[in-house]
Design a protein around this motif. Structure first.
Motif, PDB file in Angstrom:
ATOM      1  N   ASN A 155     -19.097  -2.010  32.887  1.00 42.66           N
ATOM      2  CA  ASN A 155     -19.652  -3.346  33.090  1.00 42.66           C
ATOM      3  C   ASN A 155     -20.390  -3.868  31.866  1.00 42.66           C
ATOM      4  O   ASN A 155     -20.464  -5.072  31.644  1.00 42.66           O
ATOM      5  N   ALA A 156     -20.942  -2.963  31.080  1.00 45.80           N
ATOM      6  CA  ALA A 156     -21.696  -3.376  29.890  1.00 45.80           C
ATOM      7  C   ALA A 156     -20.802  -4.072  28.871  1.00 45.80           C
ATOM      8  O   ALA A 156     -21.309  -4.759  27.969  1.00 45.80           O
ATOM      9  N   ARG A 157     -19.499  -3.948  29.003  1.00 51.04           N
ATOM     10  CA  ARG A 157     -18.584  -4.657  28.094  1.00 51.04           C
ATOM     11  C   ARG A 157     -18.695  -6.172  28.267  1.00 51.04           C
ATOM     12  O   ARG A 157     -18.307  -6.929  27.370  1.00 51.04           O
ATOM     13  N   PHE A 158     -19.214  -6.594  29.402  1.00 51.80           N
ATOM     14  CA  PHE A 158     -19.375  -8.019  29.677  1.00 51.80           C
ATOM     15  C   PHE A 158     -20.191  -8.710  28.596  1.00 51.80           C
ATOM     16  O   PHE A 158     -19.871  -9.827  28.171  1.00 51.80           O
ATOM     17  N   TYR A 159     -21.251  -8.064  28.117  1.00 50.27           N
ATOM     18  CA  TYR A 159     -22.170  -8.708  27.185  1.00 50.27           C
ATOM     19  C   TYR A 159     -21.514  -9.051  25.852  1.00 50.27           C
ATOM     20  O   TYR A 159     -21.932  -9.984  25.176  1.00 50.27           O
ATOM     21  N   GLY A 160     -20.479  -8.289  25.482  1.00 49.78           N
ATOM     22  CA  GLY A 160     -19.849  -8.518  24.195  1.00 49.78           C
ATOM     23  C   GLY A 160     -18.488  -9.184  24.265  1.00 49.78           C
ATOM     24  O   GLY A 160     -17.840  -9.356  23.223  1.00 49.78           O
ATOM     25  N   ASN A 161     -18.073  -9.591  25.455  1.00 49.48           N
ATOM     26  CA  ASN A 161     -16.765 -10.229  25.589  1.00 49.48           C
ATOM     27  C   ASN A 161     -16.915 -11.739  25.419  1.00 49.48           C
ATOM     28  O   ASN A 161     -17.524 -12.410  26.261  1.00 49.48           O
ATOM     29  N   ALA A 162     -16.365 -12.267  24.341  1.00 51.74           N
ATOM     30  CA  ALA A 162     -16.583 -13.678  23.997  1.00 51.74           C
ATOM     31  C   ALA A 162     -16.061 -14.623  25.072  1.00 51.74           C
ATOM     32  O   ALA A 162     -16.715 -15.623  25.405  1.00 51.74           O
ATOM     33  N   ASN A 163     -14.890 -14.331  25.616  1.00 53.03           N
ATOM     34  CA  ASN A 163     -14.329 -15.215  26.639  1.00 53.03           C
ATOM     35  C   ASN A 163     -15.145 -15.189  27.918  1.00 53.03           C
ATOM     36  O   ASN A 163     -15.376 -16.232  28.549  1.00 53.03           O
ATOM     37  N   ALA A 164     -15.592 -14.008  28.300  1.00 48.50           N
ATOM     38  CA  ALA A 164     -16.428 -13.898  29.495  1.00 48.50           C
ATOM     39  C   ALA A 164     -17.741 -14.649  29.299  1.00 48.50           C
ATOM     40  O   ALA A 164     -18.219 -15.349  30.204  1.00 48.50           O
ATOM     41  N   GLN A 165     -18.314 -14.529  28.098  1.00 46.06           N
ATOM     42  CA  GLN A 165     -19.573 -15.212  27.828  1.00 46.06           C
ATOM     43  C   GLN A 165     -19.401 -16.727  27.801  1.00 46.06           C
ATOM     44  O   GLN A 165     -20.275 -17.469  28.279  1.00 46.06           O
ATOM     45  N   SER A 166     -18.303 -17.195  27.285  1.00 41.93           N
ATOM     46  CA  SER A 166     -18.056 -18.639  27.270  1.00 41.93           C
ATOM     47  C   SER A 166     -17.943 -19.180  28.686  1.00 41.93           C
ATOM     48  O   SER A 166     -18.504 -20.240  29.004  1.00 41.93           O
ATOM     49  N   GLU A 167     -17.218 -18.470  29.533  1.00 40.00           N
ATOM     50  CA  GLU A 167     -17.081 -18.908  30.921  1.00 40.00           C
ATOM     51  C   GLU A 167     -18.412 -18.835  31.657  1.00 40.00           C
ATOM     52  O   GLU A 167     -18.767 -19.739  32.424  1.00 40.00           O
ATOM     53  N   TYR A 168     -19.146 -17.768  31.426  1.00 43.07           N
ATOM     54  CA  TYR A 168     -20.470 -17.613  32.036  1.00 43.07           C
ATOM     55  C   TYR A 168     -21.371 -18.790  31.658  1.00 43.07           C
ATOM     56  O   TYR A 168     -22.078 -19.355  32.509  1.00 43.07           O
ATOM     57  N   ARG A 169     -21.318 -19.205  30.408  1.00 40.93           N
ATOM     58  CA  ARG A 169     -22.147 -20.342  29.993  1.00 40.93           C
ATOM     59  C   ARG A 169     -21.664 -21.652  30.621  1.00 40.93           C
ATOM     60  O   ARG A 169     -22.488 -22.523  30.934  1.00 40.93           O
ATOM     61  N   ARG A 170     -20.368 -21.766  30.840  1.00 42.53           N
ATOM     62  CA  ARG A 170     -19.879 -22.956  31.538  1.00 42.53           C
ATOM     63  C   ARG A 170     -20.409 -22.989  32.972  1.00 42.53           C
ATOM     64  O   ARG A 170     -20.775 -24.060  33.480  1.00 42.53           O
ATOM     65  N   VAL A 171     -20.470 -21.847  33.604  1.00 44.37           N
ATOM     66  CA  VAL A 171     -21.019 -21.772  34.964  1.00 44.37           C
ATOM     67  C   VAL A 171     -22.509 -22.105  34.945  1.00 44.37           C
ATOM     68  O   VAL A 171     -23.004 -22.867  35.792  1.00 44.37           O
ATOM     69  N   ILE A 172     -23.232 -21.531  33.986  1.00 47.11           N
ATOM     70  CA  ILE A 172     -24.659 -21.829  33.858  1.00 47.11           C
ATOM     71  C   ILE A 172     -24.869 -23.338  33.735  1.00 47.11           C
ATOM     72  O   ILE A 172     -25.701 -23.921  34.447  1.00 47.11           O
TER      73      ILE A 172
END
Length: 421
Positions: free
Chosen positions: A154-171
């Motif tokens: 799960n810690a891979r989430f923090y460094g995955n650029a696509n996941a982070q971009s989507e997370y910020r869109r949700v935020i």
């Protein structure tokens, strides 16, 4: 204290919270499913939500900690439906449920903490983001029984650029939302106390290395900064459990919360989950458990003093006597545990330490387990225990008279401390 502009918002002054010019202590609960009950259709039960909030208010509860978003997943131990069915696809009915919840909290002068992700799988969370953007299977540790692997992956989430971009869109989607009930933007609503990055984010498992820890610290600072760039009125917190969620690394916990964009510290206390207590041998394991628990509480208050920030004990719980899930089972051990926790928090608050309050886990209220095995299925009542756990494990129900009396008395004592100049 003089009231500041926008005085109805909860803010930090020194090492305490202030609202309307007065010190504000959180006497709260976890109501992760509050937005679900607020939905106008489907799983929504608005009449129940109104009654639950009335009951909580009567107990002196002034704050609820709530899941803001969830991700659709194939994992069986996750809640359904979900607010996000796929990247960019949102269930407006569930988001309207969050609107209704905030509107009702505002009527009662109560506040909410909304968490925007989940390290654990019971709402989809980070493992579902990884499923979307790496194609890896959404790992359900309830099935694999391998929590060490789950945490490391799960810690891979923090460094995955696509996941982070989507997370910020949700935020951005949630933070910039305009409430469909009140017409008020979330950013302008004092019924919201704080945004929270996630429920119990961890840097990985106990073997997390230097790079993983650095990525975790960076993720907290940058994500908190992003939320503050969208909303400068509300506080942001991490959702951390404390040492238990920091690979038992006190320096990591401190480093993760140094950023000025994190307004206050959080910590959780789960002695049974952490192997400190055996509910079937309470007499044999009580003393050692309480010693570890009180030390854990004190250490984190001292960390807050080191950083000069307030701290909230936002989760703590204990199961029913004999490890029973039956609502008829006594709560003798739970009540004793709650009493010790409340006592220590009150003592340190009265001493002027940076205590900002507590949220017990969790409010089950009028909900009831529906199945003989106590596992949740779609269509069942929502209770305090999410679908990854047996329904009744840690829930406080509206029939738990002795526990409710204890909670009410403790809320009154905390409020009395807050009333002091």
């Amino acid at each position: 204290m003089a009231a500041a502009p926008d005085a109805a918002f909860v803010v930090v002054q020194g090492t305490h919270f202030v609202r309307n010019g007065q010190r504000y202590y959180v006497a709260g609960t976890n109501l992760w499913y509050g937005g679900y009950l607020g939905a106008p259709s489907g799983v929504g039960q608005r009449a129940r939500l109104v009654k639950e909030l009335d009951r909580l208010q009567a107990l002196g509860i002034n704050n609820v900690r709530v899941l803001a978003v969830s991700e659709k997943t194939d994992m069986k131990s996750a809640v359904s439906p979900a607010t996000t069915s796929a990247p960019g696809q949102y269930d407006e009915e569930l988001l309207k449920g969050l609107d209704f919840l905030l509107a009702e909290l505002g009527k009662r002068d109560m506040t909410a903490v909304l968490y925007l992700n989940n390290f654990w799988q019971w709402s989809g969370g980070m493992t579902q983001y990884l499923n979307w953007f790496t194609g890896s299977a959404a790992h359900d540790p309830n099935v694999s029984k391998d929590y060490e692997r789950f945490m490391a992956e799960n810690a891979r989430f923090y460094g995955n650029a696509n996941a982070q971009s989507e997370y910020r869109r949700v935020i951005a989607r949630i933070v910039k939302r305009v409430n469909s009930v009140t017409g008020k933007a979330y950013r302008d609503d004092p019924a919201l106390m704080a945004w929270q990055l996630a429920n119990e984010p961890r840097p990985g498992n106990a073997k997390a290395g230097k790079e993983q820890k650095a990525a975790y610290v960076r993720w907290i600072a940058e994500t908190a900064g992003y939320i503050r760039s969208l909303d400068g009125k509300h506080m942001v917190s991490s959702g951390s459990e404390g040492l238990a969620g920091s690979a038992e690394d006190g320096q990591l916990y401190l480093d993760a919360h140094r950023t000025p964009n994190i307004a206050y510290l959080t910590y959780h206390l789960w002695p049974k989950n952490w192997g400190w207590f055996d509910s079937k041998q309470p007499d044999k394991t009580w003393a050692g458990m309480m010693d570890k628990s009180l030390r854990y509480l004190n250490v984190h208050v001292d960390y807050a003093k080191t950083l000069g920030k307030p701290i909230v004990l936002e989760e703590f719980g204990m199961d029913r006597d004999g490890a029973s899930f039956d609502i008829a089972a006594p709560t003798t051990v739970r009540d004793r545990f709650y009493g010790e926790v409340f006592k220590l928090v009150q003592q340190r608050a009265a001493a002027g330490d940076p205590i900002a309050g507590w949220n017990f886990w969790a409010w089950g209220g009028a909900g009831r387990a529906a199945n003989a095995d106590y596992w949740w299925k779609p269509g069942n009542d929502f209770v305090g225990d999410p679908p990854q756990e047996e329904q009744g494990l840690y829930s406080v129900f509206d029939s738990d008279a002795s526990t409710l009396k204890l909670i009410q008395a403790s809320a009154q004592r905390l409020r009395a401390i807050g009333g002091k100049p």
